[in-house]
Write an enzyme that holds these catalytic residues in place. Structure first.
Site, PDB file in Angstrom:
ATOM      1  CG  ASP A  96      -2.020  -0.854   1.102  1.00 20.21           C
ATOM      2  OD1 ASP A  96      -2.530  -1.184  -0.494  1.00 20.21           O
ATOM      3  OD2 ASP A  96      -2.658  -1.674   1.916  1.00 20.21           O
ATOM      4  CG  ASP A 157      -7.772  -4.232  -1.208  1.00 19.08           C
ATOM      5  OD1 ASP A 157      -7.925  -5.413  -1.643  1.00 19.08           O
ATOM      6  OD2 ASP A 157      -7.840  -3.753  -0.148  1.00 19.08           O
TER       7      ASP A 157
END
Length: 377
Positions: A96, A157
């Site tokens: 991320d 994601d």
């Protein structure tokens, strides 16, 4: 005269800006995530490496691009500088970094041409590329936790993190970043996206050879279910990968995920349940999935032929209107703008509450409607 969609979006955006201004006055240098008793806890102090730490800065960059008010730029750059502490710690960083520095350093560089921002963005892209497993052809999602190494875990994601690698490829003219992004995305297309357009949140691969070992429900109800925010990530992330590669298989994947999402939300007033394949009770929604999907649908609408455009554009507008009608908090004494976001299916402590990334994608989508968004991805 009847109000146009663009006029409605402009009004909604002005309301958003007014509330964001009130929040900025209160927050100062803090990094928000989820309000507790209507107030944010500073994630800059609690966990500087937390994956959502770029979203408030991303919102501020969008507002700066829209208004050119220096206060937004200054506040966003302050957060970007704070995130240098995450680089220094390193151990808390995972895939991320794409979210964290695309919305801070990449956005900054696109707006200001700051060389410090460029360096931060490339640093993050290099960290992301370093998580690539060359035998398994995937980017490892998460770090070890409670003795579980998770070296073969890949989550849906991560489609949204790939644009950082494409940015690095474009800026450095080094194709390795693009090679890694495409290999990883191809792995997701094969295993995380199902034939009917639904998604697996988590796929676990053997890190030694890349073979699929199992799928996990992750933040959804369970194995074989369909977590709605994961579906939204698939819509938007696949569209973005098409944007950077012009490979039709990525656009087709985005459309397939979009069709599944649209079909399901028509049953619930264009606001998604937390999971599309879960028991009828309890009924819980996730407005963050709605906002992400709306922005993703608007992205798809940019790329499809004329006679396909309205399906995606009109669905996005219906989602945004549904959100605006029932789930926007404009009281300046209550932190958070888009209400009723849910972290995951079982998170009783963090379900149906404002979550910072919901605010970001809601604002981004409204800006797309009026053609004034910063194209950060």
């Amino acid at each position: 005269m009847e109000e146009t969609t663009e006029q409605w979006a402009e009004t909604s955006l002005q309301n958003f800006v007014k509330k964001a201004d009130a929040e900025l006055d209160v927050l100062g240098n803090q990094i928000p995530y989820i309000p507790e008793d209507n107030h944010y806890v500073d994630m800059g102090k609690k966990d500087i490496s937390w994956w959502t730490n770029g979203f408030w800065a991303g919102t501020l960059w969008q507002l700066y691009h829209f208004t050119k008010d220096e206060k937004y730029k200054q506040a966003a750059q302050n957060i970007e500088q704070q995130l240098d502490n995450a680089f220094a710690d390193f151990r808390g960083l995972d895939h991320d970094v794409g979210f964290m520095w695309t919305l801070t350093a990449v956005a900054d560089y696109k707006e200001t041409k700051s060389q410090a921002a460029w360096t931060r963005a490339l640093h993050a892209a290099t960290i992301l590329a370093g998580r690539y497993n060359p035998k398994g052809h995937f980017i490892k999602a998460w770090n070890p936790e409670n003795g579980l190494y998770r070296n073969g875990w890949v989550i849906i994601d991560s489609l949204m993190n790939a644009p950082l690698l494409y940015w690095a490829q474009d800026e450095t003219h080094d194709p390795k970043f693009g090679y890694i992004a495409k290999k990883h995305v191809n792995k997701i297309m094969k295993y995380n996206l199902r034939a009917d357009g639904s998604v697996n949140h988590i796929c676990v691969f053997d890190p030694k050879n890349g073979q699929l070992l199992e799928t996990k429900g992750g933040q959804g109800y369970g194995v074989g279910s369909c977590w709605s925010r994961g579906e939204a990530w698939a819509i938007y992330g696949s569209a973005l990968n098409y944007k950077h590669t012009h490979k039709n298989k990525y656009l087709n994947a985005a459309k397939s995920a979009a069709h599944y999402f649209i079909a399901n939300i028509q049953q619930t007033g264009f606001i998604p349940l937390v999971d599309f394949r879960a028991p009828k009770e309890p009924v819980e929604i996730d407005t963050t999935a709605a906002a992400i999907a709306a922005s993703g649908l608007l992205e798809i609408a940019k790329f499809v032929p004329e006679f396909e455009h309205d399906l995606y554009y009109d669905s996005a507008i219906k989602i945004l209107r549904a959100l605006t009608a029932k789930y926007i908090e404009l009281d300046p004494d209550k932190m958070g703008i888009l209400t009723h976001g849910s972290v995951n299916y079982d998170a009783d402590h963090a379900n149906e509450k404002p979550i910072i990334y919901g605010d970001y994608f809601y604002a981004e989508a409204l800006l797309k409607v009026i053609g004034k968004e910063l194209q950060v991805w």
